[in-house]
Scaffold this active site. Structure first.
Site, mmCIF file in Angstrom:
data_model
loop_
_atom_site.group_PDB
_atom_site.id
_atom_site.type_symbol
_atom_site.label_atom_id
_atom_site.label_comp_id
_atom_site.label_asym_id
_atom_site.label_seq_id
_atom_site.Cartn_x
_atom_site.Cartn_y
_atom_site.Cartn_z
ATOM 1 N N PRO A 282 15.410 76.355 13.048
ATOM 2 C CA PRO A 282 15.097 75.063 13.682
ATOM 3 C C PRO A 282 15.875 73.902 13.083
ATOM 4 O O PRO A 282 16.031 73.799 11.867
ATOM 5 C CB PRO A 282 13.591 74.912 13.430
ATOM 6 N N CYS A 283 16.348 73.012 13.976
ATOM 7 C CA CYS A 283 17.216 71.920 13.537
ATOM 8 C C CYS A 283 16.500 70.616 13.191
ATOM 9 O O CYS A 283 17.085 69.793 12.490
ATOM 10 C CB CYS A 283 18.291 71.639 14.588
ATOM 11 N N PRO A 284 15.257 70.333 13.658
ATOM 12 C CA PRO A 284 14.661 69.029 13.358
ATOM 13 C C PRO A 284 14.639 68.635 11.882
ATOM 14 O O PRO A 284 14.764 67.438 11.573
ATOM 15 C CB PRO A 284 13.240 69.160 13.928
ATOM 16 N N PHE B 204 16.887 68.712 9.815
ATOM 17 C CA PHE B 204 18.187 68.178 9.418
ATOM 18 C C PHE B 204 18.788 67.230 10.449
ATOM 19 O O PHE B 204 19.859 66.671 10.230
ATOM 20 C CB PHE B 204 19.165 69.325 9.162
#
Length: 425
Positions: A84-86, A88
């Site tokens: 998951p990217c949130p 960063f």
């Protein structure tokens, strides 16, 4: 870590975590990999995966041992994932280890468990920011502990035939004797595919008489599609800045359409069409010949697409990994030079048993200034415990525990997921 047996060209297997709707999966399949398993938290995205790619899909939190056992897949060729990217993302709060969705460090810890030949993990450009320098350094140091050499690379999807910029920060790691043959893929589309060229046939599918004129307006690559999460975001093309970028290409980014423009829709000088789900998939790199169908309702479908890793980029990296594992091409002679040092302050503290003074840290930091070191220490404290002790008149800094989730049974992440599992994506 013991070496694996030599691979035949047909023996490439992959275990994929946080697989989403299968953008990375499809690209790796096209590069010659076969899935042993994929794990995905969202049941609708998992349904998309299983309906299109026909391999075993496990639904649930990838870090929950009740969902799957990574040790069951010991010896898989490639451990891959789009964690998951949130944690960063600049569009979020860049919470890093303070975000329950951060699984990057946990994924690295699966290397001695699964014993893959290679690792490929991707995330947003935000992970390349100075804020996460110590985090990245810890990843590289843990890879070294496991006998792996890791390299990071920022790749733009537009360089691989995808009609949007979509920068992604990718980590590839292997043992040194394999990594010597790994080379990052070269850009494949120097003329760049424009939004107009990619979507013209879909915009004209309803008989819109002005589709040719619209193609002339949409004569550039698009902003990065933003899928959003269950916490934030919906079926639109992203924040205000992204919507303005889409407007310059003649696209209304405030929502997603159910159908292409009708025959009598106004010209682009008077009206902007919205993208359909199929158009969004084309922007993300799914091709017509993929015949890919997304499960769920429109908002879920768009979120699956917007959060995906573009298949052409995944294929390009997969091709490079496959070639490296087969030891194709010439050996690299620059591997040692590419062992980047992301955070010398973290590295110095991590190697010190008794702590270091500010003056000693300045001496280890190539910027050479007190202010720069203090800034690094402040950033480092967000992901690590940092202790200060008095040594006579000198204050010394000691590096404490990493705050991130690596599989600890008592980590706060477990309670967060138990309470808010329906909001985590």
């Amino acid at each position: 870590m013991p070496r694996k047996k030599s691979l035949s060209a047909a023996a490439f297997t992959v275990a994929e975590i946080c697989a989403g709707a299968g953008g990375q999966s499809l690209g790796l399949h096209k590069a010659g990999f076969t899935h042993s398993v994929a794990v995905e938290l969202d049941a609708t995205a998992a349904l998309t995966l299983s309906q299109n790619l026909k391999f075993p899909v496990v639904v649930g939190d990838v870090a929950d041992p009740q969902v799957w056992q990574p040790s069951d897949f010991e010896g898989v060729t490639l451990l891959a994932g789009g964690v998951p990217c949130p944690p960063f993302s600049a569009a979020g709060k860049q919470l890093g280890t303070s975000d329950e969705r951060d699984l990057f460090a946990w994924a690295i810890e699966q290397i001695p468990v699964m014993k893959p030949r290679a690792v490929m993990l991707e995330n947003v450009r935000g992970l390349s920011a100075p804020r996460f320098a110590a985090y990245r350094q810890r990843v590289l140091d843990r890879l070294d502990d496991f006998g792996f050499v890791g390299e990071w690379k920022l790749l733009n999807a537009s360089e691989f035939g995808v009609p949007q910029l979509r920068p992604r920060f990718v980590l590839v790691a292997m043992q040194a004797d394999d990594m010597r043959y790994f080379r990052w893929p070269e850009p494949q589309d120097r003329t760049r595919t424009t939004v107009g060229d990619a979507l013209h046939s879909l915009m004209a599918a309803g008989g819109w008489r002005h589709a040719d004129a619209w193609r002339e307006v949409a004569n550039d690559i698009g902003p990065t599609l933003v899928g959003g999460s269950k916490k934030h975001g919906g079926a639109d093309l992203g924040p205000t800045r992204a919507k303005l970028g889409w407007a310059r290409l003649g696209v209304d980014g405030k929502g997603v359409a159910d159908a292409p423009p009708s025959k009598d829709a106004p010209p682009p000088s008077e009206w902007m069409p919205r993208l359909t789900v199929e158009m969004a998939a084309r922007i993300q790199g799914w091709a017509e010949e993929d015949h890919y169908q997304f499960a769920g309702r429109k908002t879920s479908q768009y979120r699956q697409i917007g959060n995906a890793f573009p298949p052409p980029v995944a294929k390009a990296i997969g091709d490079s990994i496959r070639a490296a594992l087969l030891h194709e091409g010439e050996e690299r002679t620059d591997l040692a030079e590419h062992a980047d040092l992301h955070d010398p302050v973290y590295r110095a503290l991590a190697r010190s048993e008794n702590g270091l003074s500010l003056d000693e840290l300045v001496a280890n930091y190539n910027d050479g200034s007190v202010a720069a070191v203090q800034q690094r220490l402040a950033a480092l404290q967000r992901d690590f415990e940092l202790v200060t002790v008095q040594d006579g008149e000198t204050e010394r800094y000691l590096l404490g525990e990493f705050k991130g989730f690596t599989g600890q049974s008592d980590h706060w992440r477990h309670e967060m997921l138990a309470k808010h599992s329906n909001r985590v994506s």
